[in-house]
Design a protein around this motif. Structure first.
Motif, PDB file in Angstrom:
ATOM      1  N   ARG A 147       0.834  -1.205   0.000  1.00 17.34           N
ATOM      2  CA  ARG A 147       0.000   0.000   0.000  1.00 17.34           C
ATOM      3  C   ARG A 147       0.872   1.259   0.000  1.00 17.34           C
ATOM      4  O   ARG A 147       0.571   2.219  -0.693  1.00 17.34           O
ATOM      5  N   HIS A 148       1.943   1.246   0.776  1.00 20.55           N
ATOM      6  CA  HIS A 148       2.813   2.419   0.907  1.00 20.55           C
ATOM      7  C   HIS A 148       3.570   2.714  -0.393  1.00 20.55           C
ATOM      8  O   HIS A 148       4.044   3.830  -0.595  1.00 20.55           O
ATOM      9  N   ILE A 160      -5.993   4.407   0.453  1.00 21.41           N
ATOM     10  CA  ILE A 160      -5.702   2.996   0.765  1.00 21.41           C
ATOM     11  C   ILE A 160      -6.610   2.492   1.881  1.00 21.41           C
ATOM     12  O   ILE A 160      -6.537   1.336   2.269  1.00 21.41           O
ATOM     13  N   GLY A 161      -7.485   3.386   2.405  1.00 24.67           N
ATOM     14  CA  GLY A 161      -8.377   2.996   3.484  1.00 24.67           C
ATOM     15  C   GLY A 161      -7.639   2.882   4.803  1.00 24.67           C
ATOM     16  O   GLY A 161      -6.441   3.138   4.889  1.00 24.67           O
ATOM     17  N   ASN A 162      -8.393   2.499   5.817  1.00 22.93           N
ATOM     18  CA  ASN A 162      -7.779   2.356   7.149  1.00 22.93           C
ATOM     19  C   ASN A 162      -8.375   1.160   7.887  1.00 22.93           C
ATOM     20  O   ASN A 162      -8.677   1.224   9.064  1.00 22.93           O
ATOM     21  N   GLN A 166      -1.238  -0.083  12.322  1.00 20.91           N
ATOM     22  CA  GLN A 166      -1.158   0.812  11.162  1.00 20.91           C
ATOM     23  C   GLN A 166       0.067   0.520  10.289  1.00 20.91           C
ATOM     24  O   GLN A 166      -0.038   0.424   9.074  1.00 20.91           O
ATOM     25  N   VAL A 167       1.230   0.366  10.915  1.00 15.60           N
ATOM     26  CA  VAL A 167       2.460   0.129  10.151  1.00 15.60           C
ATOM     27  C   VAL A 167       2.353  -1.162   9.345  1.00 15.60           C
ATOM     28  O   VAL A 167       2.686  -1.197   8.151  1.00 15.60           O
ATOM     29  N   VAL A 174      -0.054  -0.494   6.355  1.00 16.28           N
ATOM     30  CA  VAL A 174       0.518   0.364   5.317  1.00 16.28           C
ATOM     31  C   VAL A 174       1.614  -0.372   4.539  1.00 16.28           C
ATOM     32  O   VAL A 174       1.704  -0.254   3.323  1.00 16.28           O
ATOM     33  N   LEU A 175       2.423  -1.138   5.240  1.00 17.31           N
ATOM     34  CA  LEU A 175       3.521  -1.856   4.592  1.00 17.31           C
ATOM     35  C   LEU A 175       3.093  -3.234   4.080  1.00 17.31           C
ATOM     36  O   LEU A 175       3.921  -3.981   3.542  1.00 17.31           O
ATOM     37  N   GLY A 176       1.801  -3.529   4.222  1.00 16.50           N
ATOM     38  CA  GLY A 176       1.277  -4.814   3.766  1.00 16.50           C
ATOM     39  C   GLY A 176       0.868  -4.790   2.304  1.00 16.50           C
ATOM     40  O   GLY A 176       0.689  -3.745   1.689  1.00 16.50           O
TER      41      GLY A 176
END
Length: 189
Positions: free
Chosen positions: A19-20, A133-135, A142-143, A146-148
């Motif tokens: 995602r990031h 990317i949504g939440n 969170q990390v 985002v890094l997934g």
């Protein structure tokens, strides 16, 4: 007319297609669509694309996200590109997955890549294409989110949004930021 198209992300296999790194994926899609190829250069993977009388210097910084500003400043200065002709493509947790948002300026919203660019340029007044990317993650994760990598259910929508983002880059150069904002900010993909 010359444009700097910046895709934010991190280098390394472990970050590919996360995602990031959606900024990298959008810029790569734009470059591939126009028959280019990113090559390793100073502070970034770089491609120059010519389309409809315009030149696009496309970069994916190799400085890692937190130092993106170093690459952006270098390439802006080297290519003598005006601030309003730069477009940064970035992931955004605050936007749902089905949204894109283009703005002529605005804060870094806590995004380290945007924060680095703002520090290097001394302003936050440059165009940003925010890729929602949504939440959808549990508290404290969170990390990892985002890094997934995208999950299977998200992949079709992400591909559609990448295509829409490529169109937004083209429209940004062809018709300007206002027209492009009107086209993409209100659509649900």
């Amino acid at each position: 007319m010359k444009y700097l198209i910046v895709g934010l992300g991190n280098i390394g296999r472990e970050y590919e297609h996360t995602r990031h790194n959606i900024g990298f994926d959008v810029v790569m899609a734009f470059v591939i669509k126009h028959g280019g190829q990113l090559v390793s250069d100073r502070y970034a993977y770089v491609a120059e694309i010519k389309w409809k009388g315009k030149i696009f210097v496309c970069i994916c910084p190799t400085t890692y996200m937190n130092l993106s500003g170093k690459a952006v400043k270098y390439w802006m200065d080297k290519e003598k590109i005006d601030l309003q002709n730069m477009l940064v493509v970035v992931d955004d947790l605050a936007l749902p997955l089905d949204k894109l948002r283009l703005r002529p300026g605005g804060s870094d919203a806590g995004h380290n890549g945007l924060k680095s660019i703002q520090e290097s340029l001394g302003t936050s007044n440059y165009p940003k294409l925010r890729f929602g990317i949504g939440n959808n993650y549990p508290k404290g994760r969170q990390v990892d989110f985002v890094l997934g990598k995208w999950n299977k259910e998200e992949e079709i929508l992400v591909k559609l949004k990448i295509d829409k983002s490529v169109e937004a880059i083209e429209n940004f150069a062809a018709a300007g930021i206002t027209d492009t904002m009107n086209k993409i900010n209100n659509i649900v993909i």
